[in-house]
Design an enzyme around this catalytic site. Sequence first.
Site, PDB file in Angstrom:
ATOM      1  N   THR A 285      -4.030  -7.998  10.975  1.00  0.00           N
ATOM      2  CA  THR A 285      -4.830  -7.359   9.928  1.00  0.00           C
ATOM      3  C   THR A 285      -6.290  -7.772  10.082  1.00  0.00           C
ATOM      4  O   THR A 285      -6.600  -8.923  10.344  1.00  0.00           O
ATOM      5  CB  THR A 285      -4.307  -7.693   8.506  1.00  0.00           C
ATOM      6  OG1 THR A 285      -5.168  -7.051   7.541  1.00  0.00           O
ATOM      7  CG2 THR A 285      -4.244  -9.180   8.241  1.00  0.00           C
TER       8      THR A 285
ATOM      9  N   HIS B 213       0.822  -1.216   0.000  1.00  0.00           N
ATOM     10  CA  HIS B 213       0.000   0.000   0.000  1.00  0.00           C
ATOM     11  C   HIS B 213       0.853   1.261   0.000  1.00  0.00           C
ATOM     12  O   HIS B 213       0.359   2.353   0.302  1.00  0.00           O
ATOM     13  CB  HIS B 213      -0.939   0.001   1.207  1.00  0.00           C
ATOM     14  CG  HIS B 213      -2.005  -1.058   1.099  1.00  0.00           C
ATOM     15  ND1 HIS B 213      -2.750  -1.466   2.182  1.00  0.00           N
ATOM     16  CD2 HIS B 213      -2.438  -1.786   0.049  1.00  0.00           C
ATOM     17  CE1 HIS B 213      -3.604  -2.406   1.792  1.00  0.00           C
ATOM     18  NE2 HIS B 213      -3.431  -2.625   0.501  1.00  0.00           N
TER      19      HIS B 213
HETATM   20  C1  BV8 Z   1      -8.136  -1.950  -5.499  1.00  0.00           C
HETATM   21  C2  BV8 Z   1      -3.009   3.117   2.369  1.00  0.00           C
HETATM   22  C3  BV8 Z   1      -8.438  -2.290  -7.807  1.00  0.00           C
HETATM   23  C4  BV8 Z   1      -3.572   4.435   2.723  1.00  0.00           C
HETATM   24  C5  BV8 Z   1      -4.859   1.573   2.368  1.00  0.00           C
HETATM   25  C6  BV8 Z   1     -15.096   0.524  -4.258  1.00  0.00           C
HETATM   26  C7  BV8 Z   1     -14.250   1.280  -5.085  1.00  0.00           C
HETATM   27  C8  BV8 Z   1     -12.920   0.925  -5.280  1.00  0.00           C
HETATM   28  C9  BV8 Z   1     -12.411  -0.187  -4.643  1.00  0.00           C
HETATM   29  C10 BV8 Z   1     -13.244  -0.900  -3.810  1.00  0.00           C
HETATM   30  C11 BV8 Z   1     -14.584  -0.578  -3.624  1.00  0.00           C
HETATM   31  N1  BV8 Z   1     -15.143  -1.478  -2.763  1.00  0.00           N
HETATM   32  C12 BV8 Z   1     -14.200  -2.369  -2.406  1.00  0.00           C
HETATM   33  C13 BV8 Z   1     -13.061  -2.036  -3.029  1.00  0.00           C
HETATM   34  C14 BV8 Z   1     -11.809  -2.667  -2.906  1.00  0.00           C
HETATM   35  C15 BV8 Z   1     -11.062  -1.877  -1.844  1.00  0.00           C
HETATM   36  C16 BV8 Z   1     -11.459  -2.481  -0.514  1.00  0.00           C
HETATM   37  O1  BV8 Z   1     -11.000  -3.549  -0.197  1.00  0.00           O
HETATM   38  N2  BV8 Z   1     -12.293  -1.767   0.252  1.00  0.00           N
HETATM   39  C17 BV8 Z   1     -12.704  -2.305   1.542  1.00  0.00           C
HETATM   40  C18 BV8 Z   1     -12.808  -1.163   2.561  1.00  0.00           C
HETATM   41  C19 BV8 Z   1     -14.032  -3.017   1.367  1.00  0.00           C
HETATM   42  N3  BV8 Z   1      -9.658  -2.030  -2.117  1.00  0.00           N
HETATM   43  C20 BV8 Z   1      -9.032  -1.128  -2.875  1.00  0.00           C
HETATM   44  O2  BV8 Z   1      -9.519  -0.114  -3.281  1.00  0.00           O
HETATM   45  C21 BV8 Z   1      -7.597  -1.483  -3.203  1.00  0.00           C
HETATM   46  N4  BV8 Z   1      -7.389  -1.328  -4.607  1.00  0.00           N
HETATM   47  O3  BV8 Z   1      -9.077  -2.674  -5.241  1.00  0.00           O
HETATM   48  O4  BV8 Z   1      -7.730  -1.650  -6.780  1.00  0.00           O
HETATM   49  C22 BV8 Z   1      -7.695  -3.496  -8.220  1.00  0.00           C
HETATM   50  C23 BV8 Z   1      -7.366  -4.499  -7.300  1.00  0.00           C
HETATM   51  C24 BV8 Z   1      -6.731  -5.638  -7.751  1.00  0.00           C
HETATM   52  C25 BV8 Z   1      -6.412  -5.755  -9.075  1.00  0.00           C
HETATM   53  C26 BV8 Z   1      -6.717  -4.733  -9.941  1.00  0.00           C
HETATM   54  C27 BV8 Z   1      -7.375  -3.604  -9.520  1.00  0.00           C
HETATM   55  C28 BV8 Z   1      -6.623  -0.568  -2.501  1.00  0.00           C
HETATM   56  C29 BV8 Z   1      -6.683  -0.811  -1.015  1.00  0.00           C
HETATM   57  C30 BV8 Z   1      -5.558  -0.041  -0.344  1.00  0.00           C
HETATM   58  C31 BV8 Z   1      -6.128   1.187   0.340  1.00  0.00           C
HETATM   59  N5  BV8 Z   1      -5.081   1.810   1.119  1.00  0.00           N
HETATM   60  N6  BV8 Z   1      -3.849   2.119   3.006  1.00  0.00           N
HETATM   61  C32 BV8 Z   1      -3.251   4.761   4.143  1.00  0.00           C
HETATM   62  O5  BV8 Z   1      -2.681   3.946   4.887  1.00  0.00           O
HETATM   63  O6  BV8 Z   1      -3.586   5.900   4.485  1.00  0.00           O
HETATM   64  S1  BV8 Z   1      -5.844   0.488   3.209  1.00  0.00           S
HETATM   65  C33 BV8 Z   1      -5.607   0.597   4.873  1.00  0.00           C
HETATM   66  O7  BV8 Z   1      -6.363  -0.494   5.453  1.00  0.00           O
HETATM   67  C34 BV8 Z   1      -4.188   0.339   5.364  1.00  0.00           C
HETATM   68  O8  BV8 Z   1      -3.286  -0.052   4.363  1.00  0.00           O
HETATM   69  C35 BV8 Z   1      -4.383  -0.817   6.310  1.00  0.00           C
HETATM   70  O9  BV8 Z   1      -3.258  -1.594   6.445  1.00  0.00           O
HETATM   71  C36 BV8 Z   1      -5.436  -1.526   5.586  1.00  0.00           C
HETATM   72  C37 BV8 Z   1      -6.091  -2.659   6.226  1.00  0.00           C
HETATM   73  O10 BV8 Z   1      -6.290  -2.387   7.560  1.00  0.00           O
HETATM   74  P1  BV8 Z   1      -5.436  -3.274   8.616  1.00  0.00           P
HETATM   75  O11 BV8 Z   1      -4.000  -3.130   8.300  1.00  0.00           O
HETATM   76  O12 BV8 Z   1      -5.999  -4.635   8.641  1.00  0.00           O
HETATM   77  O13 BV8 Z   1      -5.704  -2.484   9.926  1.00  0.00           O
HETATM   78  P2  BV8 Z   1      -7.068  -2.448  10.764  1.00  0.00           P
HETATM   79  O14 BV8 Z   1      -6.999  -1.271  11.682  1.00  0.00           O
HETATM   80  O15 BV8 Z   1      -8.221  -2.589   9.825  1.00  0.00           O
HETATM   81  O16 BV8 Z   1      -7.016  -3.778  11.628  1.00  0.00           O
HETATM   82  C38 BV8 Z   1      -6.032  -3.914  12.636  1.00  0.00           C
HETATM   83  C39 BV8 Z   1      -6.077  -5.372  13.038  1.00  0.00           C
HETATM   84  O17 BV8 Z   1      -5.027  -5.586  13.979  1.00  0.00           O
HETATM   85  C40 BV8 Z   1      -7.379  -5.749  13.744  1.00  0.00           C
HETATM   86  O18 BV8 Z   1      -7.793  -7.023  13.260  1.00  0.00           O
HETATM   87  C41 BV8 Z   1      -6.980  -5.845  15.235  1.00  0.00           C
HETATM   88  O19 BV8 Z   1      -7.703  -6.863  15.891  1.00  0.00           O
HETATM   89  C42 BV8 Z   1      -5.536  -6.233  15.120  1.00  0.00           C
HETATM   90  N7  BV8 Z   1      -4.695  -5.754  16.225  1.00  0.00           N
HETATM   91  C43 BV8 Z   1      -4.728  -4.537  16.839  1.00  0.00           C
HETATM   92  N8  BV8 Z   1      -3.747  -4.480  17.763  1.00  0.00           N
HETATM   93  C44 BV8 Z   1      -3.072  -5.662  17.717  1.00  0.00           C
HETATM   94  C45 BV8 Z   1      -3.667  -6.472  16.736  1.00  0.00           C
HETATM   95  N9  BV8 Z   1      -3.234  -7.714  16.450  1.00  0.00           N
HETATM   96  C46 BV8 Z   1      -2.163  -8.172  17.154  1.00  0.00           C
HETATM   97  N10 BV8 Z   1      -1.540  -7.448  18.113  1.00  0.00           N
HETATM   98  C47 BV8 Z   1      -1.963  -6.201  18.418  1.00  0.00           C
HETATM   99  N11 BV8 Z   1      -1.348  -5.500  19.383  1.00  0.00           N
END
Ligand code: BV8
Length: 227
Positions: A176, A107
């Site tokens: 994640t 990302h």
């Molecule tokens: C794509 C960078 C096409 C920015 C990020 C409508 C329009 C367009 C696209 C979409 C759409 N609907 C769906 C999509 C697809 C979309 C998507 O998935 N949306 C989701 C919300 C439904 N994806 C995209 O748009 C991607 N691109 O689809 O392009 C394509 C794809 C393939 C092939 C051709 C074309 C682009 C996605 C990237 C977006 N950018 N980040 C920034 O950082 O500002 S995403 C962002 O969320 C971060 O990167 C982050 O890493 C990522 C995921 O979150 P997590 O890392 O999992 O973090 P989170 O807080 O959610 O969870 C933390 C976890 O840790 C929890 O489970 C918690 O329990 C755990 N935890 C907490 N503390 C601890 C722990 N575990 C262990 N120990 C601890 N101490």
Amino acid sequence: MKVLVLTGAGISAESGIPTFRGDDGLWEGHPIEDVATPDGFRRNPRLVQEFYNARRRALLDAAIAPNPAHVALAEFERQHDDDFLLVTQNIDDLHQRAGSRKVIAMHGELLKARCEQTGDLFDWREDLDCQTPHPHRPELIGTLRPHVVWFGEMPFGLEEIDSFARRADLFLAIGTSAVVYPAAGIVQSTGPDCRRVEINLGDTPQSDRFDETIRGKASTEVPKFLE
Ligand code: BV8
């Protein structure tokens, strides 16, 4: 043994970097579409640049450092250099600071800026704004953006990640929420003989695709699992 590791914001939580979907979720106060989409950037570049400037300043705070989970992964890579790949969704540089070398930041990277016109990449530790001149081509004003993958943009390294996943003997997903694709779909690219392990505080929508789910903090569970 081919080892593929995928990390998310949870691995950096204990280093003091807020996760996205926890109580201190990063997106609060800012709807995703306002700060992490190309349209949001076109609509209000100043807001988006400031959103990432604040995160860049926070990341560069002296108090932020890799935790034992980052360190254990770097040590494991040193011992298994030939068949190891670390894929992170995080845009912080804590894996690199811990010594990890084979990292795909799918990302993007908060400490890099990219010129929208030339595609040039720059290490970037200062604030970016809409008047920041291009370091080599001052006539290109306001063409620099965070080198970060926004929603709707193509993540980096997808082919290499998919090809490695198909051949992995061990897939380890750490901290994640498994809601963002295509990262959340990597587990589905692993082969039938791959051992799939998820380390997280709690369950995720992909937990049932894993052979083992280890519940606990990354800084404790990752070193224990890799030792
Ligand atoms: C794509 C960078 C096409 C920015 C990020 C409508 C329009 C367009 C696209 C979409 C759409 N609907 C769906 C999509 C697809 C979309 C998507 O998935 N949306 C989701 C919300 C439904 N994806 C995209 O748009 C991607 N691109 O689809 O392009 C394509 C794809 C393939 C092939 C051709 C074309 C682009 C996605 C990237 C977006 N950018 N980040 C920034 O950082 O500002 S995403 C962002 O969320 C971060 O990167 C982050 O890493 C990522 C995921 O979150 P997590 O890392 O999992 O973090 P989170 O807080 O959610 O969870 C933390 C976890 O840790 C929890 O489970 C918690 O329990 C755990 N935890 C907490 N503390 C601890 C722990 N575990 C262990 N120990 C601890 N101490």
